[in-house]
Design a protein around this motif. Structure first.
Motif, mmCIF file in Angstrom:
data_model
loop_
_atom_site.group_PDB
_atom_site.id
_atom_site.type_symbol
_atom_site.label_atom_id
_atom_site.label_comp_id
_atom_site.label_asym_id
_atom_site.label_seq_id
_atom_site.Cartn_x
_atom_site.Cartn_y
_atom_site.Cartn_z
ATOM 1 N N THR A 17 0.849 -1.197 0.000
ATOM 2 C CA THR A 17 0.000 0.000 0.000
ATOM 3 C C THR A 17 0.882 1.244 0.000
ATOM 4 O OG1 THR A 17 -1.896 1.055 1.078
ATOM 5 C CG2 THR A 17 -0.212 0.145 2.524
ATOM 6 N N TYR A 18 0.276 2.361 -0.338
ATOM 7 C CA TYR A 18 1.001 3.617 -0.428
ATOM 8 C C TYR A 18 0.316 4.680 0.423
ATOM 9 C CZ TYR A 18 2.812 1.334 -4.611
ATOM 10 O OH TYR A 18 3.373 0.447 -5.480
ATOM 11 N N ARG A 19 1.143 5.503 1.042
ATOM 12 C CA ARG A 19 0.626 6.674 1.748
ATOM 13 C C ARG A 19 1.104 7.891 0.959
ATOM 14 N NH1 ARG A 19 1.966 7.334 7.936
ATOM 15 N NH2 ARG A 19 4.060 7.601 7.114
ATOM 16 N N TYR A 20 0.235 8.868 0.859
ATOM 17 C CA TYR A 20 0.515 10.052 0.060
ATOM 18 C C TYR A 20 0.674 11.274 0.957
ATOM 19 C CZ TYR A 20 -0.870 7.077 -3.792
ATOM 20 O OH TYR A 20 -0.942 6.056 -4.691
ATOM 21 N N VAL A 21 1.644 12.111 0.579
ATOM 22 C CA VAL A 21 1.959 13.332 1.321
ATOM 23 C C VAL A 21 1.988 14.470 0.297
ATOM 24 C CG1 VAL A 21 3.712 14.456 2.759
ATOM 25 C CG2 VAL A 21 3.391 11.986 2.903
ATOM 26 N N PRO A 22 1.445 15.640 0.635
ATOM 27 C CA PRO A 22 1.484 16.752 -0.325
ATOM 28 C C PRO A 22 2.918 17.118 -0.710
ATOM 29 C CG PRO A 22 0.016 17.262 1.495
ATOM 30 C CD PRO A 22 0.751 16.012 1.874
ATOM 31 N N ALA A 23 3.145 17.317 -1.986
ATOM 32 C CA ALA A 23 4.436 17.787 -2.485
ATOM 33 C C ALA A 23 4.407 19.298 -2.686
ATOM 34 C CB ALA A 23 4.780 17.087 -3.798
ATOM 35 N N ILE A 24 3.216 19.872 -2.634
ATOM 36 C CA ILE A 24 3.027 21.316 -2.761
ATOM 37 C C ILE A 24 2.033 21.733 -1.680
ATOM 38 C CG2 ILE A 24 1.251 20.980 -4.540
ATOM 39 C CD1 ILE A 24 2.033 23.700 -5.723
ATOM 40 N N SER A 25 2.311 22.845 -1.029
ATOM 41 C CA SER A 25 1.414 23.309 0.027
ATOM 42 C C SER A 25 0.139 23.903 -0.571
ATOM 43 C CB SER A 25 2.109 24.368 0.894
ATOM 44 O OG SER A 25 2.265 25.573 0.160
ATOM 45 N N LYS A 26 -0.889 23.933 0.241
ATOM 46 C CA LYS A 26 -2.146 24.534 -0.196
ATOM 47 C C LYS A 26 -1.925 26.012 -0.533
ATOM 48 C CE LYS A 26 -6.932 25.174 1.260
ATOM 49 N NZ LYS A 26 -7.908 24.955 2.323
ATOM 50 N N ARG A 27 -1.112 26.673 0.261
ATOM 51 C CA ARG A 27 -0.831 28.100 0.031
ATOM 52 C C ARG A 27 -0.127 28.303 -1.308
ATOM 53 N NH1 ARG A 27 -0.178 33.044 2.977
ATOM 54 N NH2 ARG A 27 -1.210 32.002 4.675
#
Length: 121
Positions: free
Chosen positions: A61-71
């Motif tokens: 399985t894979y967990r995903y993390v943002p590579a770009i901030s919402k801002r």
């Protein structure tokens, strides 16, 4: 970097809020009718391929993390819209929403409070 589709943005908002997430967790946060888990996983993989998410591999399985901030995302795509529609003027944008009765006096007061706090801090 291209602007995301509405569905992709919806997933990104969930991931930004959760900070990191498995496809199953993202699916749980979506409103009904919920898409199939494979659809969510495929969309998240596509977001990773586009550079919006990083993948943490846990074997099966894979967990995903943002590579770009919402801002950063918001700045990249909102500023051109602001320039195009309101001449880069926040005042013109707020005036537009006030005239359209899309923003209340209470919300305007909250905005003033935020500005005042920022100037003091």
């Amino acid at each position: 970097m291209k602007r995301l589709s509405e569905k992709e943005e919806a997933l990104m908002h969930i991931i930004w809020r959760l900070k990191k997430a498995f496809a199953k967790e993202v699916r749980e946060e979506l409103p009904p009718p919920k898409p199939h888990i494979n659809t969510v996983a495929t969309t998240m993989k596509r977001l990773a391929d586009k550079g919006y998410l990083k993948i943490e591999d846990f074997g099966s399985t894979y967990r995903y993390v943002p590579a770009i901030s919402k801002r950063a995302y918001t700045n990249k795509f909102l500023r051109p819209l602001l320039a195009s529609f309101f001449g880069s003027s926040i005042k013109n944008a707020v005036s537009f929403f006030a005239e359209e009765e899309e923003i209340s006096l209470e919300e305007l007061k909250e905005i003033v409070d935020i500005i005042e706090k920022k100037k003091r801090g």
